[in-house]
Design a protein around this motif. Structure first.
Motif, PDB file in Angstrom:
ATOM      1  N   PHE A   3       0.768  -1.040  -0.048  1.00  8.65           N
ATOM      2  CA  PHE A   3      -0.047  -0.103  -0.054  1.00  8.65           C
ATOM      3  C   PHE A   3       0.704   1.334   0.125  1.00  8.65           C
ATOM      4  CE2 PHE A   3      -2.287   3.362   2.498  1.00  8.65           C
ATOM      5  CZ  PHE A   3      -3.151   3.446   1.570  1.00  8.65           C
ATOM      6  N   CYS A   4       0.420   2.196  -1.013  1.00  9.55           N
ATOM      7  CA  CYS A   4       1.491   3.283  -1.013  1.00  9.55           C
ATOM      8  C   CYS A   4       0.547   4.511  -0.045  1.00  9.55           C
ATOM      9  CB  CYS A   4       1.674   4.020  -2.380  1.00  9.55           C
ATOM     10  SG  CYS A   4       2.455   5.529  -2.339  1.00  9.55           S
ATOM     11  N   PRO A   5       1.031   4.903   1.113  1.00  8.14           N
ATOM     12  CA  PRO A   5       0.315   5.942   1.965  1.00  8.14           C
ATOM     13  C   PRO A   5       0.280   7.523   1.037  1.00  8.14           C
ATOM     14  CG  PRO A   5       2.317   5.453   2.972  1.00  8.14           C
ATOM     15  CD  PRO A   5       2.271   4.503   1.825  1.00  8.14           C
ATOM     16  N   ALA A   6       1.107   7.547   0.002  1.00  9.17           N
ATOM     17  CA  ALA A   6       1.107   8.880  -0.628  1.00  9.17           C
ATOM     18  C   ALA A   6      -0.026   9.089  -1.601  1.00  9.17           C
ATOM     19  CB  ALA A   6       2.397   8.859  -1.388  1.00  9.17           C
ATOM     20  N   CYS A   7      -0.261   7.931  -2.570  1.00 11.97           N
ATOM     21  CA  CYS A   7      -1.176   7.811  -3.462  1.00 11.97           C
ATOM     22  C   CYS A   7      -2.446   7.095  -2.980  1.00 11.97           C
ATOM     23  CB  CYS A   7      -0.975   7.524  -4.707  1.00 11.97           C
ATOM     24  SG  CYS A   7      -0.267   5.790  -4.795  1.00 11.97           S
ATOM     25  N   GLU A   8      -2.220   6.547  -1.932  1.00  7.94           N
ATOM     26  CA  GLU A   8      -3.409   5.501  -1.382  1.00  7.94           C
ATOM     27  C   GLU A   8      -3.762   4.482  -2.388  1.00  7.94           C
ATOM     28  OE1 GLU A   8      -5.831   8.939   0.528  1.00  7.94           O
ATOM     29  OE2 GLU A   8      -4.888   8.298   2.318  1.00  7.94           O
ATOM     30  N   GLY A  52      10.531   3.021  -5.164  1.00  3.67           N
ATOM     31  CA  GLY A  52       9.528   3.894  -5.887  1.00  3.67           C
ATOM     32  C   GLY A  52       8.318   3.247  -5.939  1.00  3.67           C
ATOM     33  N   CYS A  53       6.930   4.078  -5.745  1.00  4.76           N
ATOM     34  CA  CYS A  53       5.899   3.610  -5.967  1.00  4.76           C
ATOM     35  C   CYS A  53       5.493   3.677  -7.412  1.00  4.76           C
ATOM     36  CB  CYS A  53       4.625   4.364  -5.235  1.00  4.76           C
ATOM     37  SG  CYS A  53       2.994   4.295  -5.605  1.00  4.76           S
ATOM     38  N   PRO A  54       5.188   2.373  -8.040  1.00  2.00           N
ATOM     39  CA  PRO A  54       4.720   2.454  -9.557  1.00  2.00           C
ATOM     40  C   PRO A  54       3.728   3.325  -9.826  1.00  2.00           C
ATOM     41  CG  PRO A  54       4.232   0.354  -8.514  1.00  2.00           C
ATOM     42  CD  PRO A  54       4.861   1.217  -7.325  1.00  2.00           C
ATOM     43  N   ARG A  55       2.876   3.840  -8.713  1.00  2.00           N
ATOM     44  CA  ARG A  55       1.711   4.627  -9.336  1.00  2.00           C
ATOM     45  C   ARG A  55       2.142   5.873  -9.269  1.00  2.00           C
ATOM     46  NH1 ARG A  55      -3.588   1.937  -9.099  1.00  2.00           N
ATOM     47  NH2 ARG A  55      -4.189   4.071  -9.940  1.00  2.00           N
ATOM     48  N   CYS A  56       2.762   6.294  -8.161  1.00  2.00           N
ATOM     49  CA  CYS A  56       2.790   8.017  -8.083  1.00  2.00           C
ATOM     50  C   CYS A  56       4.267   8.261  -7.856  1.00  2.00           C
ATOM     51  CB  CYS A  56       2.176   8.260  -6.880  1.00  2.00           C
ATOM     52  SG  CYS A  56       2.926   7.940  -5.150  1.00  2.00           S
ATOM     53  N   GLY A  57       5.278   7.161  -8.011  1.00  2.00           N
ATOM     54  CA  GLY A  57       6.638   7.584  -7.975  1.00  2.00           C
ATOM     55  C   GLY A  57       7.427   8.190  -6.671  1.00  2.00           C
ATOM     56  N   SER A  58       6.422   7.868  -5.447  1.00  2.11           N
ATOM     57  CA  SER A  58       6.718   8.419  -4.217  1.00  2.11           C
ATOM     58  C   SER A  58       8.072   7.563  -3.670  1.00  2.11           C
ATOM     59  CB  SER A  58       5.682   8.371  -2.969  1.00  2.11           C
ATOM     60  OG  SER A  58       5.511   6.841  -2.853  1.00  2.11           O
ATOM     61  N   SER A  59       8.857   8.377  -2.736  1.00  2.00           N
ATOM     62  CA  SER A  59       9.953   7.551  -2.357  1.00  2.00           C
ATOM     63  C   SER A  59       9.657   7.302  -0.659  1.00  2.00           C
ATOM     64  CB  SER A  59      11.082   8.648  -2.050  1.00  2.00           C
ATOM     65  OG  SER A  59      10.588   9.723  -1.324  1.00  2.00           O
TER      66      SER A  59
HETATM   67 ZN   LIG Z   1       1.878   6.006  -4.753  1.00  2.00          ZN
END
Ligand SMILES: [Zn+2]
Length: 245
Positions: free
Chosen positions: A32-37, A53-60
Motif C-alpha cells: 500500500f502506498c500511503p502517498a497516493c493511497e 519507488g511507488c509504481p503509481r505515483c513515484g513516491s520515495s
Molecule cells: Zn503511490
C-alpha cells in the motif's frame, strides 16, 4: 547526468515496468502506498534500495514515511494554521498541506516547482516573526550556506508550539560542513551531490536544539515492521518543536 545516475534511472524504469506488468497479470496487490493511497504489487528498486519507488505515483520511502505519520496522526497538519513548505516537490504533501488556512509553497528557485506554484523564499534572509505553525523542509538544510542562521530564522518565523519537520541525507559520522572554496566536483565526491554544502550525521539534533527547538527523532525503523514493509517506509524525520503554548 553521470553514468552511475543513468544506470540507476534505467534500472528503476525497468523494475517499475516489471511491477506494472505483474499487476496487470493479476499479482497480489499486498502493498500500500500511503502517498497516493493505492494498493500495489510492490515498490521498484532505485540504486541500492530495493523497495524505493511507488509504481503509481513515484513516491520515495521518505515521502511515504511522512504520509504514513500524518495518516496515523503521529504528525498533524494545522488546518487552522499557516504552513511553509520548502522545496515542494512531493505532490502528496502539497495536497495534504493545502488544507491549511495559509499554505506557502516556497523555494529559493521557485521555477523548479511550478506544479506547486512556489513563491521565492530565501531562508538565509527570511524575516517573518511568529507566522508559521508548520514548516516542512525535506532535503533543504544540506543546501543552505549557513544552517545556524537558517534555523534561527525558521525558529523566529514559527508560532510558539509550532513544529518544523526536517529530513536530510544522513551518514553515521558526525556532521561535516564544506568550505566556501570547495568546487562542485569536490562537494559531489565528499557529500554525494554537487550542490550539497554539508553532510549531516546524528548530531543534527544538537544543531536543532542549539536554536531552541525540542527535538524528536522519528525513524522508520522504530515503526511496526509489518507497516514498514507493506508501505515501503524508510528514512527518518526530525520533529523540531518551538516551545510555547
Ligand atoms: Zn503511490
Amino acid at each position: 547526468m553521470s553514468l552511475k545516475r543513468v544506470r540507476k534511472v534505467l534500472d528503476a524504469h525497468l523494475t517499475k515496468r516489471a511491477l506494472v506488468l505483474r499487476g496487470a497479470l493479476g499479482a497480489d496487490r499486498n502493498h500500500f502506498c500511503p502517498a497516493c493511497e493505492n494498493r500495489i504489487v510492490g515498490f521498484y528498486r532505485f540504486g541500492n534500495t530495493s523497495d524505493w519507488g511507488c509504481p503509481r505515483c513515484g513516491s520515495s520511502p521518505r515521502e511515504r514515511l511522512v504520509n504514513h505519520l500524518i495518516s496515523t496522526q503521529v504528525l498533524r497538519v494545522p488546518e487552522n494554521g499557516s504552513v511553509l513548505h520548502m522545496a515542494p516537490s512531493e505532490l502528496s504533501l502539497v495536497r495534504r498541506f493545502s488544507v491549511a488556512r495559509e499554505y506557502v509553497p516556497a523555494d529559493l528557485e521557485p521555477a523548479n516547482y511550478t506544479a506547486a506554484r512556489a513563491h521565492r523564499v530565501d531562508l538565509m534572509t527570511l524575516d517573518d516573526v511568529g507566522r508559521f505553525d508548520l514548516v516542512y523542509a525535506s532535503h533543504v538544510l544540506e543546501h543552505v550556506p549557513d544552517d545556524h542562521v537558517v534555523l534561527e530564522n525558521l525558529h523566529r518565523a514559527m508560532t510558539p508550539g509550532g513544529e518544523a519537520w526536517f529530513l536530510v541525507p544522513l551518514w553515521r559520522k558526525p556532521t561535516e560542513d564544506g568550505t566556501p572554496d570547495m568546487t562542485a566536483r569536490e562537494r559531489e565526491q565528499r557529500f554525494g551531490q554537487w550542490d550539497h554544502v554539508r553532510q549531516y550525521g546524528p548530531d543534527i539534533v544538537d544543531r536543532l536544539a542549539a536554536v531552541g527547538f525540542e527535538v524528536e527523532d522519528i525513524a522508520a525503523s522504530s515503526l511496526n515492521p509489518a507497516d514498514r514493509s507493506r508501505e515501503g517506509l524508510g528514512d527518518r524525520l526530525f520533529r523540531a518543536r518551538k516551545p510555547g503554548s
